[in-house]
Design a protein around this motif. Sequence first.
Motif, short mmCIF file in Angstrom:
data_model
loop_
_atom_site.label_atom_id
_atom_site.label_comp_id
_atom_site.label_asym_id
_atom_site.label_seq_id
_atom_site.Cartn_x
_atom_site.Cartn_y
_atom_site.Cartn_z
N ALA A 234 44.69 75.15 -53.65
CA ALA A 234 45.04 73.86 -53.06
C ALA A 234 43.81 72.95 -53.10
O ALA A 234 43.90 71.76 -53.41
CB ALA A 234 45.52 74.05 -51.64
N HIS A 235 42.63 73.54 -52.82
CA HIS A 235 41.40 72.76 -52.82
C HIS A 235 41.10 72.25 -54.23
O HIS A 235 40.76 71.08 -54.44
CB HIS A 235 40.27 73.67 -52.32
CG HIS A 235 38.94 72.99 -52.28
ND1 HIS A 235 38.70 71.89 -51.50
CD2 HIS A 235 37.79 73.24 -52.95
CE1 HIS A 235 37.46 71.50 -51.67
NE2 HIS A 235 36.88 72.30 -52.56
N ARG A 236 41.28 73.14 -55.22
CA ARG A 236 41.03 72.73 -56.61
C ARG A 236 41.96 71.59 -57.01
O ARG A 236 41.58 70.64 -57.67
CB ARG A 236 41.25 73.92 -57.55
CG ARG A 236 39.97 74.69 -57.83
CD ARG A 236 40.08 75.49 -59.12
NE ARG A 236 41.09 76.53 -59.03
CZ ARG A 236 40.86 77.72 -58.48
NH1 ARG A 236 39.69 78.01 -57.98
NH2 ARG A 236 41.82 78.63 -58.44
N ARG A 237 43.23 71.73 -56.54
CA ARG A 237 44.20 70.68 -56.89
C ARG A 237 43.81 69.35 -56.28
O ARG A 237 43.91 68.30 -56.89
CB ARG A 237 45.60 71.07 -56.39
CG ARG A 237 46.39 71.85 -57.41
CD ARG A 237 47.87 71.69 -57.13
NE ARG A 237 48.19 71.91 -55.72
CZ ARG A 237 48.45 73.10 -55.19
NH1 ARG A 237 48.42 74.15 -55.94
NH2 ARG A 237 48.73 73.21 -53.91
N ALA A 238 43.32 69.43 -55.02
CA ALA A 238 42.91 68.19 -54.35
C ALA A 238 41.76 67.55 -55.13
O ALA A 238 41.72 66.34 -55.34
CB ALA A 238 42.49 68.49 -52.91
N LEU A 239 40.80 68.41 -55.58
CA LEU A 239 39.67 67.88 -56.35
C LEU A 239 40.15 67.24 -57.66
O LEU A 239 39.72 66.16 -58.04
CB LEU A 239 38.69 69.00 -56.68
CG LEU A 239 37.69 69.36 -55.60
CD1 LEU A 239 36.77 70.47 -56.09
CD2 LEU A 239 36.87 68.15 -55.21
N GLU A 240 41.08 67.95 -58.33
CA GLU A 240 41.60 67.42 -59.59
C GLU A 240 42.30 66.09 -59.37
O GLU A 240 42.16 65.15 -60.15
CB GLU A 240 42.60 68.42 -60.20
CG GLU A 240 41.93 69.51 -61.02
CD GLU A 240 42.87 70.68 -61.28
OE1 GLU A 240 42.35 71.76 -61.53
OE2 GLU A 240 44.11 70.49 -61.21
N ALA A 241 43.07 66.03 -58.26
CA ALA A 241 43.79 64.78 -57.95
C ALA A 241 42.79 63.65 -57.73
O ALA A 241 42.99 62.52 -58.19
CB ALA A 241 44.68 64.97 -56.73
N GLU A 242 41.68 63.99 -57.03
CA GLU A 242 40.66 62.98 -56.77
C GLU A 242 40.06 62.49 -58.08
O GLU A 242 39.87 61.29 -58.29
CB GLU A 242 39.55 63.61 -55.94
CG GLU A 242 39.43 63.01 -54.55
CD GLU A 242 38.46 63.82 -53.72
OE1 GLU A 242 37.30 64.00 -54.14
OE2 GLU A 242 38.88 64.30 -52.65
N GLN A 243 39.76 63.45 -58.97
CA GLN A 243 39.15 63.07 -60.26
C GLN A 243 40.13 62.22 -61.07
O GLN A 243 39.74 61.24 -61.70
CB GLN A 243 38.80 64.33 -61.06
CG GLN A 243 37.49 64.93 -60.60
CD GLN A 243 37.30 66.35 -61.13
OE1 GLN A 243 38.15 66.87 -61.83
NE2 GLN A 243 36.19 66.97 -60.78
N GLU A 244 41.41 62.61 -61.03
CA GLU A 244 42.42 61.85 -61.78
C GLU A 244 42.52 60.43 -61.24
O GLU A 244 42.63 59.46 -61.99
CB GLU A 244 43.77 62.59 -61.66
CG GLU A 244 44.96 61.93 -62.33
CD GLU A 244 44.80 61.83 -63.84
OE1 GLU A 244 43.88 62.40 -64.40
OE2 GLU A 244 45.65 61.12 -64.44
N GLU A 245 42.44 60.33 -59.89
CA GLU A 245 42.53 59.01 -59.28
C GLU A 245 41.34 58.14 -59.72
O GLU A 245 41.50 56.98 -60.08
CB GLU A 245 42.53 59.17 -57.76
CG GLU A 245 43.00 57.93 -57.03
CD GLU A 245 42.80 58.09 -55.53
OE1 GLU A 245 43.07 59.18 -55.01
OE2 GLU A 245 42.37 57.10 -54.92
N ALA A 246 40.14 58.79 -59.71
CA ALA A 246 38.95 58.05 -60.14
C ALA A 246 39.09 57.61 -61.60
O ALA A 246 38.71 56.50 -61.97
CB ALA A 246 37.71 58.92 -59.97
#
Length: 613
Positions: A234-246
């Motif tokens: 879940a943490h990795r997904r959150a990080l990926e989502a953040e990177q995608e948003e950036a």
Amino acid sequence: MDPAILHILGLVGLFVQAFCAWIFVAVLAALREPQRGRGEARSGAYGSFQQAFLALALALSVMSFRFWPGRGLSDQNPYWQQGQLAPTACYVLYMALKGWFGLCLVRGSYELRGGGSPAWLRTWHWPVIALMAATPLAVPYIDPLLIIQAPVMVACALLALRGHWPLRSRDSGARIVAAGLASLALIWTFHAGVELSSQAWPLRKPLISLNSFIDLGVQLALGIGLVVSLLQQAHRRALEAEQEEARLRRELEKDDKLRALGTVVSGVAHELNNPLTVILGYAELLQESCVDGTAAILTEQAERCRGIVRNLSALAGQSVHPLEEIDLEQLARRVVRGLSPELTSEGRGVWVDDMHGLHLYADRIGVEQVLANLLSNALDASPKGGVVTVRARAVDDGVELVVLDEGPGVPAGDRGRLFEPFFTTKAPGKGTGLGLSIAHAIVRAHGGSMRVEGGPAGRGSAFVTRLPLHGSQDPSGRPPAAPLPAAATQDGLVLVVDDDPAVRAILLAQAKLRGWRAIEASRAEEALAAPLAEIDAVLCDVRMPGIGGAGFYDRLVADSPQIAARVLFMTGDLASPQALAFAERCPRPLLQKPFDFDNVFERLAQIAAVQAR
Ligand code: ADP
């Protein structure tokens, strides 16, 4: 120790185990839910683990029911004595569920590794469970059942561990699960050993009673490992989502920059292309009489300005140049000859490989620009004496042009941003960050692509440009025009329509030089009032005050279509949406200013020749 206390201790251990197993079932279900919604590949593995815990929770609950105080081992209740139907039914269920638990662990571990459930496991699933369920019918006593169960549990734990291997070092949850599995194998080996030990051994009974607590530890390790693993995901997904948003935010900013640039380019192109047409036209006229080379310098410098405007237009995705057949090797050698001597100082050089006569159909000026930008970057990055190699090879439906250098290479972190406008790592004043984005825009306009790779043996970088054999660049989407018949006349009457008096003046002078008679109009409305029937060809600007080139064409199509077929359009601005929309809908040829005057009058002559037939 008092056997009654040991018995109670064993029961407490069993209840706590069952309780923990149910908690893990609930926690795994809650953590898995968002994964299932996202269709995550590893969701299947966690589903199997959840099933394993469900089977364990049910098995332990059945045993808690069986050994509930009052029905315990020492119970005198005739229905619950060893060998009776009620306890045997509980054992049948218990053994079947433990078999299910073990197999689910193996399946989950294999699925977690990404390989899916192995075929042999699917084959053996039900036979193993059936065999486990059948044993209490033959041996309806708990101690031998535990001994029989031990090798099955050890085998399942070891197989699950094998499915889990190799462990990915960054997933500490998976490591905890593996530790849990290894302990499961050990504890059941130990347990079987204790069960088989001599009845006289004083530690035998306490160890058997305490077994459920050790089992509890193993179960906790397994459950916690899985929960940690899911939380890490879940943490990795959150990080990926953040990177995608950036990344999306950067894309949007880039789009905004490009839109703003497009508006600026539209204005700049229009403002500069008209004077450049005039300068180039007069420089050409001057060359006839001027012998000291001044006119040539004037032409060269004006052409440099034209190149800048074209680059800006290309960057904004709005440039139109005719497509022509290109001999790639000749083009590469021409570009290399034109490189500034500064770039090839200190022994740096360019080697053009044999390109085996590769040809392609593209915008020559654009492809030259792409190669020039790549070469200038490559030489810039090269060490003293470094050699830049240009290679080309045929690929499926196009060609691949590779520029290889011996420089430091492009850091992995920069690769994603290289083609963004204004991205530069060079000192202020040295780099603009536009070279690669311009090259990329030109290549994209041809329907091609660009990428960067590391050079051979990890040295330098390789910029790979893929271009289709037939470039698709043409804003109107029309196929390249068929060659027109040879000009039959050069003494016709041409009507020049442009709101810029200087452009009209040079066009009239150039027309006269070529033997044309010419009349002029400063607006489309004025041109409509001219004696159109006598005119052989019309050269008309697109962007003018009033109804402009588009309105002029529409009126001609409605009132005198034969004259509409004699119009050759010209524009200094293809960046504005109006100009692009007109280019898309109007079937007449459109030339971009500043143009080559020979080409303009040749096309006018061809139009006149077609009309004269
Ligand atoms: P500029 O050259 O003005 O910086 P470019 O768009 O041409 O703009 O290049 C962007 C960046 O890409 C450069 O600043 C440089 O960091 C990197 N780059 C381009 N070509 C190379 C190369 N051959 N080797 C290493 N880095 C390169």
